[in-house]
Design an enzyme around this catalytic site. Sequence first.
Site, PDB file in Angstrom:
ATOM      1  N   CYS A   1       0.757  -1.170  -0.050  1.00 59.37           N
ATOM      2  CA  CYS A   1       0.073  -0.033   0.190  1.00 59.37           C
ATOM      3  C   CYS A   1       0.839   1.168   0.050  1.00 59.37           C
ATOM      4  CB  CYS A   1      -0.867  -0.070   1.149  1.00 59.37           C
ATOM      5  SG  CYS A   1      -2.142  -1.475   1.029  1.00 59.37           S
ATOM      6  N   GLU A   2       1.697   1.437  -0.879  1.00 62.35           N
ATOM      7  CA  GLU A   2       2.267   2.740  -1.209  1.00 62.35           C
ATOM      8  C   GLU A   2       2.930   2.757  -2.684  1.00 62.35           C
ATOM      9  OE1 GLU A   2       6.145   3.191   0.630  1.00 62.35           O
ATOM     10  OE2 GLU A   2       5.678   1.857   2.168  1.00 62.35           O
TER      11      GLU A   2
END
Length: 421
Positions: free
Chosen positions: A346-347
């Site tokens: 999640c980045e």
Amino acid sequence: MDHFLYRDGILHAEDVPLPEIAAEVGTPFYVYSAATLTRHYRLFEEALRGLPHLVCYAMKANSNLAVLKLLGDLGAGMDVVSGGEYARARAAGVPGERIVFSGVGKTREEMRLALECGIRQINVESEPELLALSGVAASMGLRAPVALRVNPDVDAKTHAKIATGKAENKFGIPIARAPAIYAEAAALPGIEVVGIDVHIGSQLTDLAPFEAAYRKVADLAQALLAAGHPIRRLDLGGGLGIPYVRDNAAPPLPLEWGEVIRRTVGHLGLEVEIEPGRLIAGNAGLLVASVIWLKRGEGRDFLILDAAMNDLVRPAMYDAWHDIVPVIEPAPGAERAPFDVVGPVCETGDTFARGRLLPPLAEGALVAFRSAGAYGAVMASEYNSRPLVPEVLVRGHDMAVIRRRPTFDEMLNRDTIPEWL
Ligand code: LLP
């Protein structure tokens, strides 16, 4: 020479088709070729043939015990940078007299461990470390065999995060101060000076910085010998780069690096140590992943893989390029389209490549990252609670899982919830 080739349209690791490994261990996984590791190690042996030498594999590049055992059995020494690496080298059967201990921040515990269990040489990087080591060794009734790592103030012309030979870097003792510190070392009860050490950086694709650094080391060696210091070894570090981008001009070969070594320090008649890591392991490994989804975005398409930055951090950390190839060979003339190749973390940094031209790949298709054998698995983490990526070694038709994927339970059981919660 590459041991990862398409045969009958399927990418193999030596004689093993990658889909077979994927079926057995699941994806993502790293796979290494024993033949490539062996070949690369031998290139360095050949490069130094005729000089008294020891090739100390910089195991930070890939420290799986099976890889260490393979190289150790070929006669390699090891360059270690922590108590953990020292323990790995010994567990793989490498004797202490072939282990060199490097690193800018060794603790007294690490010094004691190495001295107790056997060490060829400790590369010391500062005065406080020298004094501490002398104290530890003397308290054990020993003298520690020491090379001082000098900082030659040479620009390695590589990525800033992996350049180590400029005065502004944290590494080594400024070369101008070396004579004074050697004099200090000679007077310490727990130190036995054996050599000089230098390492200017990693992924060097030009020999000129090596040449400049080694000339400075040769001058220093002559000065120290003239002053009566018993210098008998030169540790010239590692750092030779590998071709990550296939179409670019290939970096210099170990043989050419060896010529620089002969030219700059050969006349001194001293024993030479080198510490190659990346060149031995890098192109001996692939990271294999599956396509989870193909996502059509706004003006760009994303190929979402089941491998992520936690499994291979080099693109996120150094903007590194790794070739990405389909495991099933595309038909000749197959059309290629640009994809952003990303992982599930999640980045946005979890991006392996932007606008990479790839043939059509369906959900479930296997892809391989090339040149992933060095600084791949060793830098992996469990970020996003993704179990540590497994490793496989292939030799001919043989394959073995040399580190298996932990189960969720194993991952969770390392944590403890305090009873007062
Ligand atoms: N000797 C010393 C003292 C080192 O610090 C290093 C690498 C080597 C030898 C081996 O260098 P090589 O032959 O592998 O270039 N994680 C980074 C690379 C860090 C290198 C650190 N030191 C990457 O993925 O590019």
